[in-house]
Design an enzyme around this catalytic site. Structure first.
Site, PDB file in Angstrom:
ATOM      1  N   LYS A  26      27.072  66.013  13.772  1.00 44.60           N
ATOM      2  CA  LYS A  26      27.967  65.850  14.931  1.00 44.60           C
ATOM      3  C   LYS A  26      27.569  64.605  15.717  1.00 44.60           C
ATOM      4  O   LYS A  26      28.420  63.804  16.100  1.00 44.60           O
ATOM      5  CB  LYS A  26      27.859  67.075  15.836  1.00 44.60           C
ATOM      6  CG  LYS A  26      28.473  66.909  17.218  1.00 44.60           C
ATOM      7  CD  LYS A  26      28.404  68.145  18.072  1.00 44.60           C
ATOM      8  CE  LYS A  26      27.120  68.324  18.793  1.00 44.60           C
ATOM      9  NZ  LYS A  26      26.924  67.520  20.011  1.00 44.60           N
ATOM     10  N   ASN A  27      26.243  64.438  15.961  1.00 47.56           N
ATOM     11  CA  ASN A  27      25.802  63.363  16.856  1.00 47.56           C
ATOM     12  C   ASN A  27      25.759  61.988  16.208  1.00 47.56           C
ATOM     13  O   ASN A  27      25.355  61.009  16.832  1.00 47.56           O
ATOM     14  CB  ASN A  27      24.450  63.730  17.496  1.00 47.56           C
ATOM     15  CG  ASN A  27      24.617  64.886  18.473  1.00 47.56           C
ATOM     16  OD1 ASN A  27      25.748  65.260  18.818  1.00 47.56           O
ATOM     17  ND2 ASN A  27      23.517  65.471  18.880  1.00 47.56           N
ATOM     18  N   CYS A 121      26.593  68.872  33.885  1.00 45.77           N
ATOM     19  CA  CYS A 121      26.643  69.592  32.608  1.00 45.77           C
ATOM     20  C   CYS A 121      25.674  70.768  32.756  1.00 45.77           C
ATOM     21  O   CYS A 121      24.737  70.716  33.545  1.00 45.77           O
ATOM     22  CB  CYS A 121      26.208  68.632  31.505  1.00 45.77           C
ATOM     23  SG  CYS A 121      25.675  69.457  30.007  1.00 45.77           S
ATOM     24  N   ARG A 126      22.431  64.678  33.575  1.00 43.78           N
ATOM     25  CA  ARG A 126      22.891  63.823  32.464  1.00 43.78           C
ATOM     26  C   ARG A 126      23.703  62.633  32.980  1.00 43.78           C
ATOM     27  O   ARG A 126      24.874  62.465  32.686  1.00 43.78           O
ATOM     28  CB  ARG A 126      23.700  64.652  31.466  1.00 43.78           C
ATOM     29  CG  ARG A 126      22.837  65.726  30.822  1.00 43.78           C
ATOM     30  CD  ARG A 126      23.554  66.469  29.735  1.00 43.78           C
ATOM     31  NE  ARG A 126      23.703  65.658  28.524  1.00 43.78           N
ATOM     32  CZ  ARG A 126      24.322  66.115  27.433  1.00 43.78           C
ATOM     33  NH1 ARG A 126      24.846  67.303  27.429  1.00 43.78           N
ATOM     34  NH2 ARG A 126      24.431  65.351  26.368  1.00 43.78           N
ATOM     35  N   ASP A 311      17.163  69.497  20.962  1.00 42.89           N
ATOM     36  CA  ASP A 311      18.297  70.308  20.483  1.00 42.89           C
ATOM     37  C   ASP A 311      17.854  71.479  19.622  1.00 42.89           C
ATOM     38  O   ASP A 311      18.688  72.293  19.228  1.00 42.89           O
ATOM     39  CB  ASP A 311      19.285  69.436  19.692  1.00 42.89           C
ATOM     40  CG  ASP A 311      19.978  68.443  20.595  1.00 42.89           C
ATOM     41  OD1 ASP A 311      20.575  67.488  20.060  1.00 42.89           O
ATOM     42  OD2 ASP A 311      19.895  68.606  21.827  1.00 42.89           O
ATOM     43  N   ARG A 403      31.625  74.025  19.072  1.00 45.89           N
ATOM     44  CA  ARG A 403      31.523  72.582  19.334  1.00 45.89           C
ATOM     45  C   ARG A 403      30.606  71.916  18.313  1.00 45.89           C
ATOM     46  O   ARG A 403      30.763  70.743  18.004  1.00 45.89           O
ATOM     47  CB  ARG A 403      30.958  72.337  20.735  1.00 45.89           C
ATOM     48  CG  ARG A 403      31.810  72.899  21.840  1.00 45.89           C
ATOM     49  CD  ARG A 403      31.320  72.442  23.181  1.00 45.89           C
ATOM     50  NE  ARG A 403      31.155  70.992  23.211  1.00 45.89           N
ATOM     51  CZ  ARG A 403      30.845  70.314  24.306  1.00 45.89           C
ATOM     52  NH1 ARG A 403      30.650  70.942  25.437  1.00 45.89           N
ATOM     53  NH2 ARG A 403      30.713  69.015  24.286  1.00 45.89           N
TER      54      ARG A 403
HETATM   55  C1  EPZ Z   1      22.394  62.952  23.073  1.00 43.54           C
HETATM   56  O1  EPZ Z   1      22.877  63.198  24.374  1.00 43.54           O
HETATM   57  C2  EPZ Z   1      22.898  64.099  22.222  1.00 43.54           C
HETATM   58  N1  EPZ Z   1      24.361  64.086  22.209  1.00 43.54           N
HETATM   59  C3  EPZ Z   1      22.362  65.418  22.798  1.00 43.54           C
HETATM   60  O2  EPZ Z   1      22.808  66.460  21.928  1.00 43.54           O
HETATM   61  C4  EPZ Z   1      20.834  65.363  22.776  1.00 43.54           C
HETATM   62  O3  EPZ Z   1      20.337  66.542  23.348  1.00 43.54           O
HETATM   63  C5  EPZ Z   1      20.353  64.154  23.575  1.00 43.54           C
HETATM   64  O4  EPZ Z   1      20.953  62.943  23.054  1.00 43.54           O
HETATM   65  C6  EPZ Z   1      18.841  63.987  23.524  1.00 43.54           C
HETATM   66  O5  EPZ Z   1      18.431  63.871  22.188  1.00 43.54           O
HETATM   67  C7  EPZ Z   1      25.000  63.190  21.407  1.00 43.54           C
HETATM   68  O6  EPZ Z   1      24.392  62.388  20.716  1.00 43.54           O
HETATM   69  C8  EPZ Z   1      26.507  63.249  21.398  1.00 43.54           C
HETATM   70  P1  EPZ Z   1      20.352  61.087  26.495  1.00 43.54           P
HETATM   71  P2  EPZ Z   1      22.788  62.044  25.496  1.00 43.54           P
HETATM   72  O7  EPZ Z   1      21.177  60.009  27.118  1.00 43.54           O
HETATM   73  O8  EPZ Z   1      22.873  60.715  24.854  1.00 43.54           O
HETATM   74  C9  EPZ Z   1      18.813  60.928  30.990  1.00 43.54           C
HETATM   75  C10 EPZ Z   1      23.701  68.545  21.425  1.00 43.54           C
HETATM   76  O9  EPZ Z   1      23.308  69.697  21.662  1.00 43.54           O
HETATM   77  N2  EPZ Z   1      19.767  59.825  31.192  1.00 43.54           N
HETATM   78  O10 EPZ Z   1      19.464  60.736  25.339  1.00 43.54           O
HETATM   79  O11 EPZ Z   1      23.758  62.397  26.566  1.00 43.54           O
HETATM   80  C11 EPZ Z   1      19.505  62.242  30.714  1.00 43.54           C
HETATM   81  O12 EPZ Z   1      19.854  62.875  31.915  1.00 43.54           O
HETATM   82  C12 EPZ Z   1      23.637  67.488  22.497  1.00 43.54           C
HETATM   83  O13 EPZ Z   1      24.168  68.155  20.308  1.00 43.54           O
HETATM   84  C13 EPZ Z   1      19.880  59.256  32.448  1.00 43.54           C
HETATM   85  O14 EPZ Z   1      19.193  59.665  33.392  1.00 43.54           O
HETATM   86  O15 EPZ Z   1      21.309  62.259  26.033  1.00 43.54           O
HETATM   87  C14 EPZ Z   1      18.466  63.011  29.931  1.00 43.54           C
HETATM   88  O16 EPZ Z   1      17.593  63.627  30.838  1.00 43.54           O
HETATM   89  C15 EPZ Z   1      23.133  68.060  23.804  1.00 43.54           C
HETATM   90  N3  EPZ Z   1      20.752  58.232  32.641  1.00 43.54           N
HETATM   91  C16 EPZ Z   1      17.730  61.917  29.159  1.00 43.54           C
HETATM   92  O17 EPZ Z   1      18.063  60.682  29.798  1.00 43.54           O
HETATM   93  C17 EPZ Z   1      21.535  57.746  31.615  1.00 43.54           C
HETATM   94  O18 EPZ Z   1      22.304  56.794  31.843  1.00 43.54           O
HETATM   95  C18 EPZ Z   1      18.123  61.796  27.686  1.00 43.54           C
HETATM   96  O19 EPZ Z   1      19.525  61.810  27.646  1.00 43.54           O
HETATM   97  C19 EPZ Z   1      21.405  58.348  30.336  1.00 43.54           C
HETATM   98  C20 EPZ Z   1      20.514  59.375  30.143  1.00 43.54           C
END
Ligand code: EPZ
Length: 424
Positions: A26-27, A121, A126, A311, A403
């Site tokens: 998915k990701n 979320c 996020r 995850d 999802r």
């Molecule tokens: C991706 O989400 C995945 N989704 C998530 O999978 C996964 O849990 C996550 O990466 C971490 O591995 C997809 O790829 C579609 P991040 P993403 O930006 O990119 C903070 C699932 O279950 N952050 O790596 O949204 C954020 O709050 C989903 O399949 C900021 O603060 O996650 C988090 O604490 C859930 N500001 C951390 O970084 C930003 O601009 C990592 O988030 C961006 C992120």
């Protein structure tokens, strides 16, 4: 289509035995499909998972102007001859936050974008502040108006060095799509190294981009004038595979996870080996088996790849709920990813949460109960608990499951589980 609430009923006590075909990731599918905006040529995608999130993304891409044709259940062609609308409305983004990925692609393709802020979320704030800051460094003029990100780059974007203070997966992917058509060179530092990010760079290079360093913490992109169409196969979903590995372990089963690649989950599989579960790379997948009653208490901390994946944290917490002793599970990525804990407690688990850490004291057994799903990975952890619990478990609000898990009941039933979905 009338939207119906559904639940899953699970009779505990089965041992999973057999084979599970792992679907496309998915990701990776989500950013890969968004990349079709970057060219007016036709893109051909194989092994696309049949998931609610993918269908939601198709609705958004259709609005933007992408023509979508299914060749078969898992093969689809996308063509974005012209951009009809450079807007990602709130209604789409609130349902699927990965919609934020169109921001970088739209600015790269048509030098402007209007994308709703995703909002909160269940698992945490996020934010997307890092996506926005990086685009501003590349010369985009960005304002936030009425909950929307209004971005303009009339002269296109300009490459530069960007260091991410936090590793962000979709942040990395968003800026990769902005940079491939930017003027000059962009160097991204402290980027995500997930297999999905590495495969995503392979796709962009197949389309004519000039990216080096994929899979390391520094990626360099030489901007080009345009990208062309290509064909691409989505890699297997390592999080789906890890989920079924835990379901196999907790039911003392033995399952071949077909197409799974051990080296996409090394940290995870090595942890399972320490717990006492055998995980071996075979020619066509990873064979997971567990035939002792013992589940050794092994503490983990989630971390960006190649660390233990966030995850798979909820699923692992369920496994530790039956361990011989006490283990701690620390969630370092999201600030609120323990919503499965109160539901597991209703099934007899003994877990206490202190800030980022859940202390799991193993119990002899779990008992079936009515429980509620809150997010994608928490919901599947409740299904896993139901497989091993004594009696019957009903998991409500399973739209979260749909999802990210294709044909979950079928894949589990084919290995002997007593699982059925019903309308509420
Ligand atoms: C991706 O989400 C995945 N989704 C998530 O999978 C996964 O849990 C996550 O990466 C971490 O591995 C997809 O790829 C579609 P991040 P993403 O930006 O990119 C903070 C699932 O279950 N952050 O790596 O949204 C954020 O709050 C989903 O399949 C900021 O603060 O996650 C988090 O604490 C859930 N500001 C951390 O970084 C930003 O601009 C990592 O988030 C961006 C992120």
């Amino acid at each position: 289509m009338f939207w119906m609430l559904q639940s899953i009923r699970i009779a505990g006590g089965c041992r999973l035995k057999g084979e599970i075909e792992i679907s496309g990731a998915k990701n990776l599918a989500l950013p890969a499909l968004v990349a079709s905006i970057l060219t007016s040529d036709r893109m051909v995608y194989k092994n696309v998972p049949n998931l609610a999130d993918v269908r939601s993304l198709f609705d958004l891409l259709d609005c933007i102007g992408t023509e979508i044709n299914y060749e078969d259940t898992h093969s689809v062609t996308l063509s974005t001859g012209t951009i009809k609308s450079a807007t990602a409305p709130y209604d789409f983004v609130r349902k699927m936050r990965a919609s934020i990925l169109v921001l970088g692609a739209l600015i790269a393709r048509c030098k402007k974008a209007t994308v709703s802020l995703p909002g909160g979320c269940a698992i945490g704030s996020r934010g997307v502040d890092l996506h926005i800051k990086a685009l501003e460094l590349m010369g985009a003029e960005i304002s936030i108006e009425n909950g929307y990100i209004e971005a303009k780059a009339p002269k296109g974007l300009t490459g530069c060095d960007i260091t991410f203070p936090v590793v962000t997966v979709t942040g990395t992917e968003n800026i990769l799509m902005a940079a491939v058509l930017a003027h000059g060179t962009t160097r991204l530092i402290n980027v995500a190294m997930e297999p999905e990010v590495e495969a995503f760079c392979e796709l962009l290079n197949k389309m004519g981009a000039r990216i080096s360093g994929a899979g390391t913490s520094v990626i360099t992109i030489e901007g080009v004038n345009e990208l062309h169409g290509s064909e691409f196969e989505i890699i297997p979903d390592r999080i789906e595979a890890g989920t079924y590995a835990i379901a196999t372990a907790i039911t003392n089963g033995e399952v071949l996870l077909k197409n799974c690649k051990y080296d996409h989950l090394t940290s995870f599989f090595e942890t399972l080996n320490l717990v006492g579960i055998s995980c071996e790379q075979k020619e066509n997948g990873v064979f997971v088996s567990h035939n002792t009653e013992e589940i050794r208490p092994i503490s983990i901390q989630t971390a960006p790849y190649p660390g233990f994946p966030t995850d798979l944290q909820a699923q692992y917490t369920v496994l530790m709920s039956l361990c011989n002793g006490s283990a701690s599970v620390t969630e370092n990525i999201f600030e609120n990813r323990f919503m499965h804990v109160p539901e597991l407690a209703r099934m007899g688990a003994n877990i206490s949460v202190h800030g980022k850490t859940a202390v799991v004291n193993g119990v002899k057994k779990l008992t079936g109960a009515q429980v509620m799903a809150t997010d994608l990975r928490a919901s599947v952890s409740l299904v896993i608990a139901g497989l091993v619990a004594e009696g019957e478990t009903i998991v409500n609000r399973i739209y979260h499951l749909d999802r990210g898990y294709e044909n979950l009941e079928e894949k589990l039933s084919n290995c002997g589980a007593n699982v059925e979905r019903f309308n509420v």
